[in-house]
Write an enzyme that holds these catalytic residues in place. Structure first.
Site, PDB file in Angstrom:
ATOM      1  N   ALA A  46       0.807  -1.220   0.000  1.00 13.91           N
ATOM      2  CA  ALA A  46       0.000   0.000   0.000  1.00 13.91           C
ATOM      3  C   ALA A  46       0.844   1.278   0.000  1.00 13.91           C
ATOM      4  O   ALA A  46       0.471   2.287   0.581  1.00 13.91           O
ATOM      5  CB  ALA A  46      -0.970   0.000   1.185  1.00 13.91           C
ATOM      6  N   HIS A  49       5.525   4.595  -3.937  1.00 11.16           N
ATOM      7  CA  HIS A  49       6.987   4.710  -3.853  1.00 11.16           C
ATOM      8  C   HIS A  49       7.465   5.981  -4.537  1.00 11.16           C
ATOM      9  O   HIS A  49       6.964   6.356  -5.596  1.00 11.16           O
ATOM     10  CB  HIS A  49       7.643   3.495  -4.501  1.00 11.16           C
TER      11      HIS A  49
END
Lengths: 476, 415
Positions: A46, A49
């Protein structure tokens, strides 16, 4: 005849569907399971990035950085919770060189807001970290989002714009015809489409084989997670990674957008594309590795543990290509969630270039009502709604404070919740600390009522996931 | 809607109803019970087995019968209650926020509050069992609700993990409805349930109770197809060689009950680490004056009769508080030796007879329950056997309290 059929309703397929549904074309989404978001999308870290991990020049790097830039706007438009909580890649003194290497790679990938920080600042930012850690990379653009919420919202948005979702559609054969493809489901259904998007996750190699163009293999990589009670949601503010290994980014510790604390994933390559079992070794690894980075994690507050399968492609990079009208999106492992909007944008470009898309629909709806809007309303606003529909005054899930109105809405809204787990993913009803102990019988009753099916025919997640076998009293 | 009330009682189960009746009988009229379910009675509504009320009514009632007796008392007194009403928050200055379909979200300013929210079952997640996550895993209470209230069978071939009372009751219940209960596995070397339940629910039906055993793996993709169980060593670690597979379609969990104290925490009331409930004095008053707690939200009881008894204390105390009668003057902490796991109350603040409830941490035979004020022994009670599954009591008299020299009373189990 559909213009475009999308195989696989994970977050990649969902985002692609949402992007394409702007246009005046006929789209269908084919999903093997009873609901969307049932593969890797259901169980992953979740994380949005920042984009410093992937090797420069790869598709992973490109889509990650672009996806990270897009995510906030996409989440806001689709009413999905998103939080830019920043991330930290932490290291011990002997890992300093690696932390610096990641920093440099991030710069090369074009990631903004990266900074190397030292022990003192690290301790101030995150007091619960292991005091032995000596350096870290701080990524200001690191963020968190709920992956299945994003997927549900994107498929919902596509459906609101006319896309059709067919669940229980397990593709078992694809015939190439002159003007398109015949796609056959294991249950006998057949659809015809001009173009095809393969976003079938761990099965994307099998689908590619069916289209006669497979030059890659997917190896599922198991990732086990532990989720801690909301009491622990502030244990760290940022997402904490350790310096990565070749099996991935290691065990992270991160708050979730819903306020829990998430630990994981492990990384084990396997052959079975369905094996999502959790193991004692997994618990032990998470325990050890998470404790390396964060001290005194309250493991006694674990409310659930689960396992997801990342689809790791044999090329080492994402596989994104188009041939003969088939767009293949394979090997979308981490940073797949982050990349999903960027991949969708790219696929939209492919079809645009081919002249498939035409004009934007006159009645195109870009936005979606937030799934959890009710909880964010003021007392007055809630009372207005309750006055119109008392179901919004009846709490069904005590732990998360979810009302009957919200559950019924999830069953009626695109994509409709049709089983116990799909209600859970849409509303959080049953996801709290009692894990559905009190509310699941009530939710089963609501699903039966709304869908006009028998109480005993309501399942946990479709197929043979029966909850009750038969009626014992009254008319059988 | 914003209203005021002398006494708001959160929860209309046995604790809330008993407290309401006691407060009414002590002269309080402006009472409001807030109940989240569709009728009064709490969890007793699904406990259709008998064995309730032996102490209270000197007869054996079913859960719904026991609840109905109290519901009648509430109705005879015209004590107001709101159903389908969930309390979302309480504050330190006793403002209660609640929600229901008729009134919407509303606040009540209360002079006094009684917390009677009951408890919930510990879920599977807390156990970290390996394997898959198919359908067919329920807490015993959820299965009880499906069978007894909804009228459906959630399983045909069952393994039960944990020998808490609900698990034992459900072993019998599922058997009577036609299921085959293969085994009840208990991690500890003893059962946490009542001796009478082991006799009547397991032994009478030849259901094996496997002590020092646990479930180490769950099998099945869509629905449970079996579980692997194993014996555990003295450190409760599974012994690999003892693993055995049991084919089943259902795993029921009866692995403990947790007082539901989210609201208590929202008012910043301190909780006892062992009981999971508020820390209270003999009047069941929490650290906030005028806020009382009773029943399973305070500590998990094994008999509803004791819940009623305790809740009457809370009801009378709330009435005294509303009328301005405060009985303080002492500040004595009750401390335990570990063999006595906890006491309720944890504090004594007045000179009156106090019945102290407590549980022990293991099975002990031929022991004495000793209560000391410093060196001097106030109570020395012989017991043939004490067990974690059975609550114990001792009475500390007003006289003893009057003469206490220190500010602690220590409770211990001695041989």
């Amino acid at each position: 005849m559909y213009d475009i059929a999308i195989i696989g309703a994970g977050v990649v397929g969902g985002m692609v569907a949402s992007a394409l549904s702007k246009y005046d074309i006929k789209i269908c989404i084919l999903e093997k399971q009873n609901d969307v978001a049932m593969g890797a999308t259901r169980a992953n870290s979740a994380i949005v990035h920042a984009g410093f991990d992937a090797k420069e020049g790869t598709l992973k790097a490109r889509f990650n950085v672009r996806g990270s830039e897009m995510m906030e706007e996409v989440a806001a438009r689709l009413g999905v919770k998103y939080k830019r909580n920043q991330s930290l890649v932490v290291g011990f003194e002997h890992e300093r060189a690696e932390v610096e290497a990641i920093y440099k790679r991030g710069l090369k990938n074009g990631v903004k807001g990266l900074r190397l920080i030292e022990k003192e600042e690290l301790q101030t930012l995150e007091p619960n970290l292991n005091p032995e850690l000596s350096c870290a990379l701080l990524a200001e653009t690191g963020a968190i989002v709920c992956p299945y919420e994003l997927c549900i919202a994107s498929v919902g948005n596509a459906m609101d714009n006319g896309a059709e979702l067919m669940t229980g559609f397990e593709v078992c054969g694809i015939d190439t015809e002159e003007d398109g493809y015949l796609i056959k489901s294991a249950d006998g259904r057949v659809i015809k489409t001009k173009y095809l998007v393969n976003s079938a996750g761990v099965y994307s190699d099998r689908i590619a084989e069916m289209t006669g163009d497979c030059d890659f293999k997917i190896t599922p990589r198991r990732g086990e997670y532990m989720l801690l009670d909301k009491e622990c949601g502030n244990f760290t503010e940022r997402t904490i990674f350790h310096t990565p290994t070749k099996m991935g980014k290691g065990i992270l510790v991160s708050p979730t957008v819903d306020g829990n604390l998430l630990l994981g994933p492990t990384a084990t390559d396997i052959e079975d594309k369905e094996d999502t079992s959790v193991t004692p070794e997994g618990f032990a690894t998470i325990f050890a590795k998470a404790s390396d980075n964060v001290a005194n994690i309250p493991f006694n507050k674990v409310i659930t543990s689960f396992c997801g399968l990342r689809s790791v492609g044999s090329t080492g990079d994402f596989i994104v290509k188009e041939r003969n009208g088939v767009v293949t999106l394979g090997g979308i492992e981490s940073p797949g969630l982050t990349s999903a909007p960027a991949i969708a944008e790219y696929v939209e470009g492919i079809f645009k270039d081919k002249g498939v898309l035409g004009n934007i629909k006159a009645d195109y709806v870009a936005t979606r009502k937030p799934a959890h809007y009710f909880s964010t309303l003021s007392m007055e606003e809630k009372n207005e709604i309750i006055k119109k529909d008392p179901a919004y005054g009846r709490i069904v899930c005590r732990c998360e404070g979810i009302t009957e109105g919200e559950i019924v809405e999830a069953i009626r809204t695109n994509p409709p919740a049709c089983d116990l787990d799909s209600v859970k993913r849409r509303t959080r009803g049953g996801m709290g600390r009692c894990q559905g102990g009190f509310c699941s019988p009530i939710v089963v009753g609501l699903i039966a009522r709304e869908r006009g099916i028998k109480f005993e025919d309501v399942t946990k997640f479709g197929g043979g996931s029966i909850i009750n076998y038969y009626k014992t009293k009254g008319d059988k | 809607m914003s209203v005021k009330a002398d006494l708001v009682i959160i929860g209309g189960g046995p604790a809330g109803m008993s407290a309401a009746v006691a407060a009414y009988d002590a002269g309080i009229r402006d009472i409001l019970i807030l109940e989240r379910d569709t009728s009064l009675g709490g969890i007793l509504r699904q406990c259709i087995h008998n064995g309730f009320g032996l102490h209270r009514f000197k007869e054996e009632l079913t859960g719904p019968e026991y609840a109905y007796r109290y519901e009648l008392m509430v109705r005879e007194r015209n004590i107001p209650f709101k159903l389908n009403t969930m309390v979302l928050d309480i504050t330190q200055d006793k403002v209660v926020t609640a929600i229901n379909g008729e009134d919407g979200l509303f606040e009540i300013e209360a002079k006094s509050i009684i917390l009677a929210m009951g408890c919930r079952e510990r879920p599977k997640g807390a156990l970290n069992i390996s394997g898959t996550r198919p359908a067919g895993i329920f807490t015993a209470g959820t299965a009880q609700r499906f069978v007894n209230m909804d009228g459906y069978m959630p399983g045909k071939k069952v393994v039960i993990l944990g020998s808490g009372d609900i698990g034992l009751i459900m072993a019998r219940r599922m058997t009577l409805e036609g299921a085959k209960v293969e085994a009840v596995c208990e991690l500890m070397p003893y059962s946490g349930g009542l001796a009478r339940n082991i006799e009547q629910c397991l032994n009478d039906f030849n259901i094996p109770l496997m002590l020092s055993h646990t479930v180490v793996e769950i099998h099945g993709k869509e629905r449970v197809t079996g579980v692997t169980i194993a014996r555990v060593d003295e450190n409760r670690r599974p012994i690999y060689e003892s693993r055995q597979y049991i084919e089943c379609d259902t795993l029921l969990l009866s692995v403990g009950l947790l007082p539901e104290n989210e609201l208590t925490k929202s008012a910043d009331i301190s909780l006892d680490r062992i009981t999971g409930g508020a820390i209270v004095d003999q009047s069941r008053q929490t650290k906030i004056e005028g806020v009382f707690a009773c029943g399973n939200v305070l500590h998990v009881h094994d008999l509803v009769d004791y819940v009623s008894e305790e809740s009457e204390i809370a009801g009378r105390s709330a009435a005294d508080y509303i009328k301005g009668k405060t009985t303080t003057g002492k500040d004595i902490s009750l401390i335990t030796d570990g063999k006595v796991r906890y006491t309720v109350p944890q504090k004594i603040s007045a000179e009156e007879n106090v019945t102290v409830y407590f549980r022990v941490s293991d099975i002990y035979r031929n022991v004495r329950i000793v209560v000391r004020d410093g060196e001097s022994i106030l109570v020395n009670k012989k017991k043939q056997k004490v067990a974690p599954g059975e609550m114990e009591t001792v009475t500390i008299t007003a006289d003893m309290i009057k003469n206490i020299k220190g500010n602690t009373l220590s409770f211990s189990i001695e041989s």
